[in-house]
Design a protein around this motif. Structure first.
Motif, short mmCIF file in Angstrom:
data_model
loop_
_atom_site.label_atom_id
_atom_site.label_comp_id
_atom_site.label_asym_id
_atom_site.label_seq_id
_atom_site.Cartn_x
_atom_site.Cartn_y
_atom_site.Cartn_z
N GLY A 106 0.48 -1.53 0.26
CA GLY A 106 -0.07 0.17 -0.02
C GLY A 106 1.15 1.15 0.24
O GLY A 106 1.48 1.13 0.13
N THR A 107 0.26 2.34 -0.21
CA THR A 107 0.72 3.63 -0.55
C THR A 107 1.04 4.07 0.53
O THR A 107 2.86 4.76 0.78
N SER A 108 0.60 3.92 1.85
CA SER A 108 0.55 5.07 3.27
C SER A 108 2.24 4.16 3.48
O SER A 108 3.71 4.36 4.04
N ASP A 109 2.87 2.42 3.83
CA ASP A 109 3.44 1.97 4.21
C ASP A 109 4.83 2.49 2.97
O ASP A 109 5.75 2.98 3.70
N GLU A 110 5.01 2.73 1.36
CA GLU A 110 6.22 3.13 0.54
C GLU A 110 6.09 4.34 0.82
O GLU A 110 7.25 4.49 0.62
N LEU A 111 5.20 4.98 1.02
CA LEU A 111 5.78 6.76 1.07
C LEU A 111 6.50 6.84 2.74
O LEU A 111 7.45 7.50 2.26
N GLY A 112 6.57 6.47 3.45
CA GLY A 112 7.48 6.24 4.42
C GLY A 112 8.80 5.36 3.87
O GLY A 112 9.99 5.99 4.44
N ALA A 130 -2.26 19.31 1.11
CA ALA A 130 -1.60 17.79 0.45
C ALA A 130 -2.28 16.99 1.98
O ALA A 130 -2.45 16.81 2.86
N TYR A 131 -2.31 16.10 0.90
CA TYR A 131 -1.71 14.24 2.43
C TYR A 131 -1.13 14.07 3.11
O TYR A 131 0.43 14.21 2.44
N PRO A 132 -1.73 14.63 4.62
CA PRO A 132 -0.90 14.49 5.34
C PRO A 132 0.84 13.84 5.36
O PRO A 132 1.81 14.21 6.20
N ASN A 175 -5.64 14.69 -6.82
CA ASN A 175 -4.78 15.17 -5.76
C ASN A 175 -6.33 14.58 -4.63
O ASN A 175 -7.29 14.85 -4.69
N ASN A 176 -5.18 14.26 -3.15
CA ASN A 176 -6.16 14.50 -2.44
C ASN A 176 -5.74 15.37 -1.02
O ASN A 176 -4.53 15.39 -1.10
N PRO A 177 -6.44 16.41 -0.92
CA PRO A 177 -7.94 16.88 -1.11
C PRO A 177 -8.78 17.15 -1.88
O PRO A 177 -9.80 17.20 -2.32
N PHE A 203 5.57 10.38 -7.49
CA PHE A 203 3.95 10.99 -7.72
C PHE A 203 3.68 9.75 -7.17
O PHE A 203 3.23 8.50 -7.24
N ASP A 204 2.53 10.35 -6.85
CA ASP A 204 1.01 9.25 -6.17
C ASP A 204 0.31 9.20 -6.72
O ASP A 204 -0.48 10.42 -7.39
N VAL A 205 -0.37 8.28 -7.51
CA VAL A 205 -1.21 7.99 -8.13
C VAL A 205 -2.35 7.76 -7.77
O VAL A 205 -2.92 6.26 -8.38
N ALA A 206 -2.75 7.31 -6.03
CA ALA A 206 -3.43 6.64 -5.96
C ALA A 206 -4.38 7.00 -6.32
O ALA A 206 -6.02 5.25 -6.00
N TYR A 207 -5.35 7.48 -6.91
CA TYR A 207 -6.67 8.18 -7.62
C TYR A 207 -7.15 7.71 -8.88
O TYR A 207 -7.52 7.98 -9.82
N GLU A 208 -5.72 7.18 -9.63
CA GLU A 208 -5.77 7.05 -11.49
C GLU A 208 -6.47 6.94 -11.95
O GLU A 208 -7.29 7.26 -12.62
N CYS A 234 1.63 4.06 -6.92
CA CYS A 234 0.35 3.24 -6.89
C CYS A 234 -0.18 2.19 -5.85
O CYS A 234 0.49 2.08 -4.99
N SER A 235 -1.70 2.41 -5.54
CA SER A 235 -2.27 1.43 -4.50
C SER A 235 -3.31 0.64 -5.29
O SER A 235 -4.57 1.18 -6.10
N LEU A 236 -3.58 -0.39 -4.35
CA LEU A 236 -4.87 -1.34 -4.47
C LEU A 236 -6.77 -0.03 -3.93
O LEU A 236 -7.10 -0.96 -4.50
N SER A 237 -5.86 0.29 -3.63
CA SER A 237 -6.72 1.03 -1.79
C SER A 237 -8.01 1.25 -2.76
O SER A 237 -9.33 0.67 -2.45
N LYS A 238 -8.09 2.20 -3.54
CA LYS A 238 -9.38 2.99 -4.19
C LYS A 238 -9.19 2.49 -5.59
O LYS A 238 -10.50 2.49 -6.10
N THR A 245 -7.22 -5.03 2.61
CA THR A 245 -6.71 -5.68 1.92
C THR A 245 -4.87 -5.41 1.89
O THR A 245 -4.35 -6.30 2.26
N ARG A 246 -5.18 -3.86 1.75
CA ARG A 246 -3.82 -4.27 1.20
C ARG A 246 -2.28 -4.92 0.35
O ARG A 246 -2.02 -5.48 -0.19
N LEU A 247 -2.45 -3.42 -0.47
CA LEU A 247 -1.55 -4.12 -1.69
C LEU A 247 -1.36 -3.38 -2.77
O LEU A 247 -2.28 -2.05 -2.82
N1 PLP Z 1 -1.98 8.41 -1.10
C1 PLP Z 1 -3.10 9.33 -1.61
C2 PLP Z 1 -2.74 10.23 -1.93
C3 PLP Z 1 -4.06 8.78 -0.19
O1 PLP Z 1 -4.88 9.77 -0.82
C4 PLP Z 1 -4.35 7.64 0.78
C5 PLP Z 1 -4.74 6.95 1.22
O2 PLP Z 1 -6.42 8.15 1.52
C6 PLP Z 1 -2.81 6.47 0.00
C7 PLP Z 1 -2.03 7.27 -0.50
C8 PLP Z 1 -2.83 5.33 0.74
O3 PLP Z 1 -3.44 4.87 0.04
P1 PLP Z 1 -3.20 3.17 1.64
O4 PLP Z 1 -4.34 2.77 1.63
O5 PLP Z 1 -2.61 2.32 -0.41
O6 PLP Z 1 -2.11 3.36 2.74
#
Ligand code: PLP
Length: 404
Positions: A106-112, A130-132, A175-177, A203-208, A234-238, A245-247
């Protein structure tokens, strides 16, 4: 005595969602049984699609048979899943080698985690709001952060320039938000800027998957020169409902080199040292997302969210509220009417019409005066919330004239 990482003390409290929870709890305590129309959520509400569920079940059965059982998976990801992703890119005109794709949880783990690749003395640029996690992960690492405020004047899509010179450039599109999406031309300018200055774009494409306008880029690797300056996360979350499920996956091109060091090779080394990563079962479920059936089914879910976004933007159009997003993104970013502050607008919506959204101020100082509505809620609640906003604002305020 062991000295802890003192940078943790520099983190600002993540008060946003805690304060929302506190206020909604207080409202419900005063109004027992009231129904709240929740348009603040960043989580998905629809279940995993059938193709994924079937693949997960089959993978569980594999684990019960000696011949089909899988133990440790390769640290950078299962070849079948990395291939499925590389093929998915190829279908959209982006050529990647399979080993440029890394599987993540998932993206959260990866961003860190990805910050391990960069010197702590380097400076990170965060385009705000920005996404915090972008800011917090760098605060924890003790890195200097440059905040680039975006605003209504540029549709929350700033240009690169002198005030954006940094080693790491965070770009999130859609973008989020704000729901704003970078155009091909503007993204190309950021890629050229990064190459010229030796920066690396994260480049965060969680919503591509929400992009439907074919003129908008869904991957930074559609841009010329991106392979020498960008990492795509990227993430399969959204995309496919994998929030629980996390991927996810990360693309680091072989051509991305700084100071003679290959960031791709460094990441292979990092992964083989620090993780045994995602299970066989989950990666099998993920691979099903990229089958024709999986693609069709995930798009059915995304269409539900997009219809929610359409209902919201239609209401804001009728009210004359300024907003961006909601077309190629699941979030609608609205200018609070009558110069209202983000929290004042939150209180008004909660107390008058029981609608809950997210105050923009929680995404950086320049988010004050804005409000994020999410399309991930239920269609029934979204429709009713839109009706309630129409009723409240068409009678209580003089709507400002929309300028664009
Ligand atoms: N990046 C952005 C811009 C998000 O909005 C989110 C979740 O809301 C994430 C990353 C985290 O996604 P993930 O569920 O893959 O950790």
């Amino acid at each position: 005595m062991m000295k802890p990482n003192m940078h943790y003390s520099e983190l600002k409290d993540s008060y946003l969602f805690a304060r929302i929870a506190e206020k909604t709890k207080a409202y419900l305590a005063e109004h027992p049984g009231a129904h709240l129309y929740r348009l603040g959520i960043g989580d998905v509400s629809l279940p995993l699609c059938d193709a994924v569920i079937r693949a997960l079940h089959e993978a569980v059965d594999d684990q019960a048979e000696r011949e089909r059982f899988h133990g440790y998976m390769p640290e950078c990801g299962a070849p079948f899943f990395r291939e499925a992703i590389a093929k998915h890119y190829r279908r959209r005109g982006v050529r990647l080698s399979v080993d440029e794709v890394f599987v993540s949880s998932g993206t959260s783990d990866e961003l860190g985690d990805i910050l391990d690749l960069f010197d702590r003395e380097s400076c990170a640029l965060v385009i705000e709001p920005a996404y915090p996690a972008y800011v917090d992960a760098n605060v924890i690492a003790g890195r200097r952060i440059l905040h680039l405020p975006a605003g209504k004047e540029n549709g929350f899509l700033p240009e690169p320039g002198e005030n954006a010179k940094a080693d790491l450039l965070y770009i999130c599109s859609p973008n989020n938000p704000t729901g704003a999406v970078f155009s091909r031309e503007l993204l190309q300018r950021w890629v050229d800027f990064a190459n010229k200055n030796g920066s690396v774009i994260l480049f965060d494409v969680a919503y591509e998957a929400f992009i439907e306008d074919p003129s908008l880029p869904r991957s930074i690797f559609e841009m010329e020169g991106a392979k020498t300056c960008a990492i795509e996360i990227c993430s399969l979350s959204k995309t496919a409902g994998f929030t629980g499920t996390r991927l996810g996956y990360t693309v680091i091109p072989a051509a991305l080199v700084r100071n003679g060091m290959s960031l791709h090779d460094m990441w292979v080394r990092n992964r083989t040292t620090k993780t045994n990563r995602v299970s066989y079962i989950i990666q099998k479920g993920g691979a099903a997302v990229f089958t024709p059936e999986g693609q069709r089914e995930i798009m059915e879910n995304i269409r539900v969210y997009k219809e929610n976004a359409r209902i919201l933007t239609e209401a804001f159009d009728r009210l004359g509220f300024w907003y961006c997003g909601g077309k190629n993104a699941p979030y609608v970013w609205v200018k609070c009417p009558e110069g209202m502050g983000s929290w004042a607008f939150f209180d008004l919506l909660l107390n008058e019409i029981q609608v809950v959204g997210t105050p923009g101020e929680g995404f950086g100082a320049c988010g004050e005066g804005y409000f994020r509505f999410s399309s991930f809620g239920s269609p029934e609640d979204t429709r009713e919330a839109a009706q309630r906003m129409l009723r409240l604002f068409s009678k209580s305020i003089t709507p400002p004239v929309r300028k664009d």
